[in-house]
Design a protein around this motif. Structure first.
Motif, PDB file in Angstrom:
ATOM      1  N   GLU A 112      -6.519  11.518   2.122  1.00 42.16           N
ATOM      2  CA  GLU A 112      -6.902  10.130   1.961  1.00 42.16           C
ATOM      3  C   GLU A 112      -8.170   9.718   3.059  1.00 42.16           C
ATOM      4  O   GLU A 112      -8.512   8.591   3.106  1.00 42.16           O
ATOM      5  CB  GLU A 112      -5.472   9.513   2.356  1.00 42.16           C
ATOM      6  CG  GLU A 112      -4.395   9.349   1.183  1.00 42.16           C
ATOM      7  CD  GLU A 112      -3.239   8.680   1.710  1.00 42.16           C
ATOM      8  OE1 GLU A 112      -3.170   8.434   2.772  1.00 42.16           O
ATOM      9  OE2 GLU A 112      -2.455   8.587   0.834  1.00 42.16           O
ATOM     10  N   ARG A 113      -8.286  10.623   3.859  1.00 44.90           N
ATOM     11  CA  ARG A 113      -9.336  10.193   5.016  1.00 44.90           C
ATOM     12  C   ARG A 113     -10.658  10.394   4.611  1.00 44.90           C
ATOM     13  O   ARG A 113     -11.432   9.815   5.284  1.00 44.90           O
ATOM     14  CB  ARG A 113      -9.059  11.453   6.279  1.00 44.90           C
ATOM     15  CG  ARG A 113      -7.737  11.498   6.844  1.00 44.90           C
ATOM     16  CD  ARG A 113      -7.693  12.436   8.089  1.00 44.90           C
ATOM     17  NE  ARG A 113      -6.584  12.296   8.546  1.00 44.90           N
ATOM     18  CZ  ARG A 113      -6.131  13.279   9.847  1.00 44.90           C
ATOM     19  NH1 ARG A 113      -7.045  14.241   9.843  1.00 44.90           N
ATOM     20  NH2 ARG A 113      -4.822  13.548  10.075  1.00 44.90           N
ATOM     21  N   PHE A 114     -10.895  10.954   3.492  1.00 44.58           N
ATOM     22  CA  PHE A 114     -12.306  11.155   2.921  1.00 44.58           C
ATOM     23  C   PHE A 114     -12.725  10.140   1.951  1.00 44.58           C
ATOM     24  O   PHE A 114     -12.059   9.816   0.902  1.00 44.58           O
ATOM     25  CB  PHE A 114     -12.321  12.548   2.415  1.00 44.58           C
ATOM     26  CG  PHE A 114     -12.073  13.701   3.133  1.00 44.58           C
ATOM     27  CD1 PHE A 114     -13.244  14.031   3.811  1.00 44.58           C
ATOM     28  CD2 PHE A 114     -10.825  14.061   3.400  1.00 44.58           C
ATOM     29  CE1 PHE A 114     -13.133  14.996   5.039  1.00 44.58           C
ATOM     30  CE2 PHE A 114     -10.929  15.533   4.133  1.00 44.58           C
ATOM     31  CZ  PHE A 114     -11.936  15.838   4.814  1.00 44.58           C
ATOM     32  N   PRO A 115     -13.473   9.195   2.399  1.00 42.92           N
ATOM     33  CA  PRO A 115     -13.807   8.045   1.360  1.00 42.92           C
ATOM     34  C   PRO A 115     -14.624   8.622   0.210  1.00 42.92           C
ATOM     35  O   PRO A 115     -15.525   9.598   0.450  1.00 42.92           O
ATOM     36  CB  PRO A 115     -14.512   7.033   2.267  1.00 42.92           C
ATOM     37  CG  PRO A 115     -15.131   7.827   2.927  1.00 42.92           C
ATOM     38  CD  PRO A 115     -14.052   9.160   3.629  1.00 42.92           C
ATOM     39  N   ALA A 116     -14.288   7.885  -0.937  1.00 47.59           N
ATOM     40  CA  ALA A 116     -15.293   8.330  -1.994  1.00 47.59           C
ATOM     41  C   ALA A 116     -16.774   8.053  -1.972  1.00 47.59           C
ATOM     42  O   ALA A 116     -16.909   6.975  -1.031  1.00 47.59           O
ATOM     43  CB  ALA A 116     -14.742   7.673  -3.212  1.00 47.59           C
ATOM     44  N   PRO A 117     -17.738   8.760  -2.149  1.00 43.77           N
ATOM     45  CA  PRO A 117     -19.158   8.426  -1.980  1.00 43.77           C
ATOM     46  C   PRO A 117     -19.446   7.426  -2.581  1.00 43.77           C
ATOM     47  O   PRO A 117     -19.149   6.912  -3.501  1.00 43.77           O
ATOM     48  CB  PRO A 117     -19.937   9.706  -2.227  1.00 43.77           C
ATOM     49  CG  PRO A 117     -18.821  10.524  -3.175  1.00 43.77           C
ATOM     50  CD  PRO A 117     -17.713  10.157  -2.954  1.00 43.77           C
ATOM     51  N   SER A 150     -21.157  13.530   2.313  1.00 48.19           N
ATOM     52  CA  SER A 150     -19.960  12.979   1.807  1.00 48.19           C
ATOM     53  C   SER A 150     -19.714  13.490   0.123  1.00 48.19           C
ATOM     54  O   SER A 150     -18.368  13.657  -0.137  1.00 48.19           O
ATOM     55  CB  SER A 150     -20.216  11.468   1.592  1.00 48.19           C
ATOM     56  OG  SER A 150     -21.221  11.101   0.630  1.00 48.19           O
ATOM     57  N   VAL A 151     -20.521  13.780  -0.474  1.00 48.74           N
ATOM     58  CA  VAL A 151     -20.586  14.516  -1.858  1.00 48.74           C
ATOM     59  C   VAL A 151     -19.767  15.641  -1.630  1.00 48.74           C
ATOM     60  O   VAL A 151     -19.039  16.226  -2.229  1.00 48.74           O
ATOM     61  CB  VAL A 151     -21.930  14.531  -2.558  1.00 48.74           C
ATOM     62  CG1 VAL A 151     -21.898  15.460  -3.794  1.00 48.74           C
ATOM     63  CG2 VAL A 151     -22.330  13.257  -3.004  1.00 48.74           C
ATOM     64  N   SER A 152     -20.319  16.531  -0.634  1.00 49.30           N
ATOM     65  CA  SER A 152     -19.850  17.780  -0.500  1.00 49.30           C
ATOM     66  C   SER A 152     -18.219  17.791  -0.088  1.00 49.30           C
ATOM     67  O   SER A 152     -17.347  18.445  -0.517  1.00 49.30           O
ATOM     68  CB  SER A 152     -20.397  18.710   0.623  1.00 49.30           C
ATOM     69  OG  SER A 152     -19.854  19.657   1.070  1.00 49.30           O
ATOM     70  N   SER A 153     -17.975  16.816   0.813  1.00 50.17           N
ATOM     71  CA  SER A 153     -16.473  16.712   1.131  1.00 50.17           C
ATOM     72  C   SER A 153     -15.719  16.201   0.113  1.00 50.17           C
ATOM     73  O   SER A 153     -14.609  16.617   0.094  1.00 50.17           O
ATOM     74  CB  SER A 153     -16.486  16.034   2.536  1.00 50.17           C
ATOM     75  OG  SER A 153     -16.750  14.505   2.451  1.00 50.17           O
TER      76      SER A 153
END
Length: 185
Positions: A64-69, A77-80
């Motif tokens: 949940e920590r990773f926002p959608a790009p 952000s795309v990679s993560s």
């Protein structure tokens, strides 16, 4: 978070509370200090009645920590987020047996389907691959039978027929595979 609290069924099952004999049964009305192993375990963790934590719960909270790009997606952000989508697909079997009612649908609506929205993807190769991975994740999650069917099928069908698929065959292939998985679920 995406997962609802599971309640304190585990704490109730372990019988957290005082241990020892009842008053008047050979202890002459005296109470023993402490509560046995169950009370010691509750005090040691500091969370009496806390819901059980499994590796899947921890993984979902971490993801949940990773926002959608955004639309002009930065490479990092795309990679993560590509990794986040892979993790969601990998967690499909765990989610099928352990996720509370509605958690998979919420996950799909908030974290995966926005990438497949008609205006949600960019034309670059990383953006197309991210959308292809979102299709794959939906195909894996379709085994849970908890996805919002209408929205999922519409997004996958749009992705399959999107003109960007002519430039990026992996996107069209992933959408077709996900539709097949959803129909066989």
């Amino acid at each position: 978070g995406l997962l609802a609290e599971r309640g304190s069924a585990a704490a109730a099952a372990t019988g957290a509370g005082g241990g020892g004999a009842k008053a008047g049964e050979g202890d002459k009305g005296k109470r023993k200090k402490g509560g046995g192993k169950a009370a010691a375990a509750g005090k040691a963790s500091g969370k009496r009645g806390a819901p059980p934590t499994t590796p899947g719960d921890v993984a979902l909270r971490f993801l949940e920590r990773f926002p959608a790009p955004g639309s002009p997606a930065a490479a990092a952000s795309v990679s993560s987020y590509y990794g986040v989508l892979v993790a969601y697909g990998a967690l499909a079997r765990w989610l099928e047996g352990n996720a509370p009612t509605g958690a998979v649908g919420t996950l799909a609506r908030q974290r995966i389907l926005p990438l497949l929205a008609p205006n949600g993807g960019d034309d670059s190769v990383p953006g197309a691959m991210l959308r292809a991975n979102a299709c794959w994740a939906l195909g894996e999650l379709s085994s849970t039978e908890a996805l919002p069917e209408e929205a999922t099928h519409a997004a996958l069908l749009h992705t399959l027929t999107d003109p960007m698929g002519a430039e990026h065959p992996a996107l069209r292939s992933a959408a077709a595979s996900a539709i097949s998985s959803a129909l066989h679920a």
